[in-house]
Motif scaffolding. Structure first.
Motif, PDB file in Angstrom:
ATOM      1  N   PRO A 203      33.489  60.344  46.325  1.00 25.75           N
ATOM      2  CA  PRO A 203      33.079  60.049  47.709  1.00 25.75           C
ATOM      3  C   PRO A 203      32.320  61.237  48.313  1.00 25.75           C
ATOM      4  CG  PRO A 203      35.379  59.483  47.365  1.00 25.75           C
ATOM      5  CD  PRO A 203      34.927  60.214  46.124  1.00 25.75           C
ATOM      6  N   GLY A 204      31.309  60.933  49.107  1.00 24.33           N
ATOM      7  CA  GLY A 204      30.510  61.969  49.754  1.00 24.33           C
ATOM      8  C   GLY A 204      29.344  62.445  48.919  1.00 24.33           C
ATOM      9  N   ALA A 205      29.208  61.905  47.703  1.00 29.84           N
ATOM     10  CA  ALA A 205      28.105  62.327  46.846  1.00 29.84           C
ATOM     11  C   ALA A 205      26.790  61.745  47.349  1.00 29.84           C
ATOM     12  CB  ALA A 205      28.352  61.867  45.409  1.00 29.84           C
ATOM     13  N   ARG A 206      25.731  62.414  47.015  1.00 27.92           N
ATOM     14  CA  ARG A 206      24.381  61.990  47.378  1.00 27.92           C
ATOM     15  C   ARG A 206      24.088  60.640  46.735  1.00 27.92           C
ATOM     16  NH1 ARG A 206      19.952  66.261  47.391  1.00 27.92           N
ATOM     17  NH2 ARG A 206      21.746  67.429  46.775  1.00 27.92           N
ATOM     18  N   LYS A 207      23.660  59.670  47.571  1.00 28.66           N
ATOM     19  CA  LYS A 207      23.343  58.339  47.058  1.00 28.66           C
ATOM     20  C   LYS A 207      22.186  57.748  47.841  1.00 28.66           C
ATOM     21  CE  LYS A 207      28.012  57.149  45.707  1.00 28.66           C
ATOM     22  NZ  LYS A 207      29.176  56.334  45.951  1.00 28.66           N
ATOM     23  N   GLY A 208      21.311  57.081  47.126  1.00 27.86           N
ATOM     24  CA  GLY A 208      20.236  56.290  47.728  1.00 27.86           C
ATOM     25  C   GLY A 208      19.637  56.861  48.987  1.00 27.86           C
ATOM     26  N   SER A 209      19.675  56.074  50.060  1.00 30.92           N
ATOM     27  CA  SER A 209      19.006  56.442  51.296  1.00 30.92           C
ATOM     28  C   SER A 209      19.664  57.613  52.018  1.00 30.92           C
ATOM     29  CB  SER A 209      18.935  55.240  52.236  1.00 30.92           C
ATOM     30  OG  SER A 209      20.228  54.873  52.640  1.00 30.92           O
ATOM     31  N   TRP A 210      20.854  57.988  51.602  1.00 32.56           N
ATOM     32  CA  TRP A 210      21.503  59.123  52.249  1.00 32.56           C
ATOM     33  C   TRP A 210      20.976  60.453  51.741  1.00 32.56           C
ATOM     34  CZ3 TRP A 210      24.051  58.601  56.555  1.00 32.56           C
ATOM     35  CH2 TRP A 210      24.595  57.369  56.860  1.00 32.56           C
ATOM     36  N   ALA A 211      20.277  60.415  50.646  1.00 34.81           N
ATOM     37  CA  ALA A 211      19.711  61.646  50.108  1.00 34.81           C
ATOM     38  C   ALA A 211      18.585  62.112  51.030  1.00 34.81           C
ATOM     39  CB  ALA A 211      19.170  61.410  48.705  1.00 34.81           C
ATOM     40  N   PRO A 212      18.632  63.365  51.479  1.00 36.85           N
ATOM     41  CA  PRO A 212      17.582  63.855  52.379  1.00 36.85           C
ATOM     42  C   PRO A 212      16.244  63.921  51.659  1.00 36.85           C
ATOM     43  CG  PRO A 212      18.992  65.668  51.693  1.00 36.85           C
ATOM     44  CD  PRO A 212      19.593  64.411  51.132  1.00 36.85           C
ATOM     45  N   GLU A 213      15.191  63.600  52.395  1.00 40.77           N
ATOM     46  CA  GLU A 213      13.846  63.677  51.842  1.00 40.77           C
ATOM     47  C   GLU A 213      13.062  64.670  52.662  1.00 40.77           C
ATOM     48  OE1 GLU A 213      11.969  62.021  49.491  1.00 40.77           O
ATOM     49  OE2 GLU A 213      12.807  60.053  49.223  1.00 40.77           O
ATOM     50  N   PRO A 214      12.333  65.536  52.160  1.00 40.78           N
ATOM     51  CA  PRO A 214      12.289  65.953  50.773  1.00 40.78           C
ATOM     52  C   PRO A 214      13.442  66.905  50.455  1.00 40.78           C
ATOM     53  CG  PRO A 214      10.681  67.152  52.046  1.00 40.78           C
ATOM     54  CD  PRO A 214      11.346  66.206  52.988  1.00 40.78           C
ATOM     55  N   GLU A 215      13.872  66.916  49.219  1.00 45.15           N
ATOM     56  CA  GLU A 215      14.989  67.752  48.799  1.00 45.15           C
ATOM     57  C   GLU A 215      14.481  69.077  48.248  1.00 45.15           C
ATOM     58  OE1 GLU A 215      17.479  65.640  46.094  1.00 45.15           O
ATOM     59  OE2 GLU A 215      17.452  63.850  47.316  1.00 45.15           O
ATOM     60  N   LEU A 216      15.306  70.094  48.376  1.00 45.65           N
ATOM     61  CA  LEU A 216      14.992  71.390  47.796  1.00 45.65           C
ATOM     62  C   LEU A 216      15.833  71.556  46.535  1.00 45.65           C
ATOM     63  CD1 LEU A 216      14.971  73.649  50.981  1.00 45.65           C
ATOM     64  CD2 LEU A 216      13.071  72.462  49.907  1.00 45.65           C
ATOM     65  N   PRO A 217      15.242  71.967  45.434  1.00 44.88           N
ATOM     66  CA  PRO A 217      15.998  72.100  44.194  1.00 44.88           C
ATOM     67  C   PRO A 217      17.108  73.134  44.310  1.00 44.88           C
ATOM     68  CG  PRO A 217      13.668  72.687  43.883  1.00 44.88           C
ATOM     69  CD  PRO A 217      13.849  72.323  45.304  1.00 44.88           C
TER      70      PRO A 217
ATOM     71  N   ARG B 279      17.118  65.612  61.655  1.00 39.18           N
ATOM     72  CA  ARG B 279      17.277  65.977  60.249  1.00 39.18           C
ATOM     73  C   ARG B 279      15.943  65.921  59.503  1.00 39.18           C
ATOM     74  NH1 ARG B 279      21.202  62.592  56.488  1.00 39.18           N
ATOM     75  NH2 ARG B 279      19.842  62.759  54.706  1.00 39.18           N
ATOM     76  N   ARG B 280      15.117  64.945  59.796  1.00 40.66           N
ATOM     77  CA  ARG B 280      13.815  64.833  59.140  1.00 40.66           C
ATOM     78  C   ARG B 280      12.927  66.018  59.494  1.00 40.66           C
ATOM     79  NH1 ARG B 280      11.639  62.857  54.678  1.00 40.66           N
ATOM     80  NH2 ARG B 280       9.474  62.324  54.993  1.00 40.66           N
ATOM     81  N   THR B 281      12.958  66.436  60.754  1.00 42.59           N
ATOM     82  CA  THR B 281      12.179  67.604  61.176  1.00 42.59           C
ATOM     83  C   THR B 281      12.655  68.849  60.436  1.00 42.59           C
ATOM     84  OG1 THR B 281      11.792  66.638  63.354  1.00 42.59           O
ATOM     85  CG2 THR B 281      11.540  69.029  63.172  1.00 42.59           C
ATOM     86  N   ALA B 282      13.970  68.999  60.326  1.00 41.40           N
ATOM     87  CA  ALA B 282      14.532  70.141  59.598  1.00 41.40           C
ATOM     88  C   ALA B 282      14.153  70.092  58.122  1.00 41.40           C
ATOM     89  CB  ALA B 282      16.046  70.167  59.756  1.00 41.40           C
TER      90      ALA B 282
END
Length: 188
Positions: free
Chosen positions: A43-57, A75-78
Motif C-alpha cells: 500500500p502507498g506504492a506508486r501506481k498509475g495516475s498517482w505517479a507524479p509527472e515528470p519524475e526525477l530518477p 504539485r504539478r507546478t512543483a
C-alpha cells in the motif's frame, strides 16, 4: 537611461535567483531518495495516475508533494520546477551556468529546458551550443532574439534544431504515431 539599466540588473538578479532556487530544489531532491518508498506490491506504492509527472530518477515519489508544500504551490507546478532544474543540471549545464551569472534570463532558460528536457544529454548540449550564444547576446543572431519576442524565439528555433538532430525524442515528446502527421504536432 538609469531606469533601463536598473531593469536589466533586476532581470539578471531574477535569473541568478532562479538558478539558486533550482540548486536548492535539487538539493532537496538529493536528500529525498526513493530508497524508503513502498515496494510496488505494498500500500502507498506508486501506481498509475498517482505517479507524479515528470519524475526525477532516484527521487522519492513523495518529493513533488513535499516540494509543493514548501513552495506553497500546486504539485504539478512543483514537479515542473524540479524537472526543469534536473534538466539544467543533467542536460544543459551551460544554460544553468549562464542563468547563475545572470547572463541568460529565466524565460529563455525555461524554454530550452522544456524543449530539450526529453532528449539525450549529448543532443541537448549540441542544440544548446547552437542557441545559447544567441540567447545571451554573443552569437551572430543575437539581434534576432531581441528583435523577436525574446523567449519565443528559442521556442521557435529549438524544435527545428532538435528535429534535425533527434527525430526519436521529438516523436516521443509529441506522442507521434504512424496515423498522425508530425508536421501538425510540432510547433502548432
Amino acid at each position: 537611461m538609469g531606469k533601463a539599466a536598473e531593469l536589466r540588473r533586476l532581470r539578471a538578479r531574477q535569473a541568478m535567483d532562479a538558478a539558486c532556487e533550482a540548486e536548492l530544489v535539487l538539493g532537496l531532491a538529493d536528500d529525498t531518495p526513493d530508497t524508503l518508498d513502498p515496494p510496488p506490491d505494498r500500500p502507498g506504492a506508486r501506481k498509475g495516475s498517482w505517479a507524479p509527472e515528470p519524475e526525477l530518477p532516484g527521487v522519492s515519489q513523495f518529493f513533488t508533494a513535499e516540494l509543493a508544500v514548501v513552495l506553497n504551490c500546486g504539485r504539478r507546478t512543483a514537479a515542473n520546477l524540479a524537472h526543469r532544474a534536473w534538466t539544467h543540471r543533467e542536460h544543459l549545464p551551460a544554460t544553468w551556468a549562464a542563468l547563475a551569472v545572470g547572463a541568460l534570463d529565466e524565460p529563455r532558460a525555461k524554454v530550452l529546458a522544456d524543449v530539450l528536457g526529453l532528449t539525450a544529454p549529448a543532443i541537448a548540449r549540441a542544440v544548446e551550443a547552437r542557441l545559447l550564444p544567441e540567447a545571451i547576446g554573443t552569437g551572430p543572431a543575437a539581434e534576432g532574439w531581441r528583435a523577436t519576442a525574446g523567449p519565443a524565439a528559442s521556442g521557435h528555433r529549438s524544435p527545428g534544431l532538435l528535429t534535425h538532430r533527434d527525430h526519436v525524442s521529438v516523436r516521443r515528446r509529441v506522442g507521434w504515431s504512424p496515423c498522425r502527421r508530425t508536421d501538425t504536432a510540432i510547433g502548432r
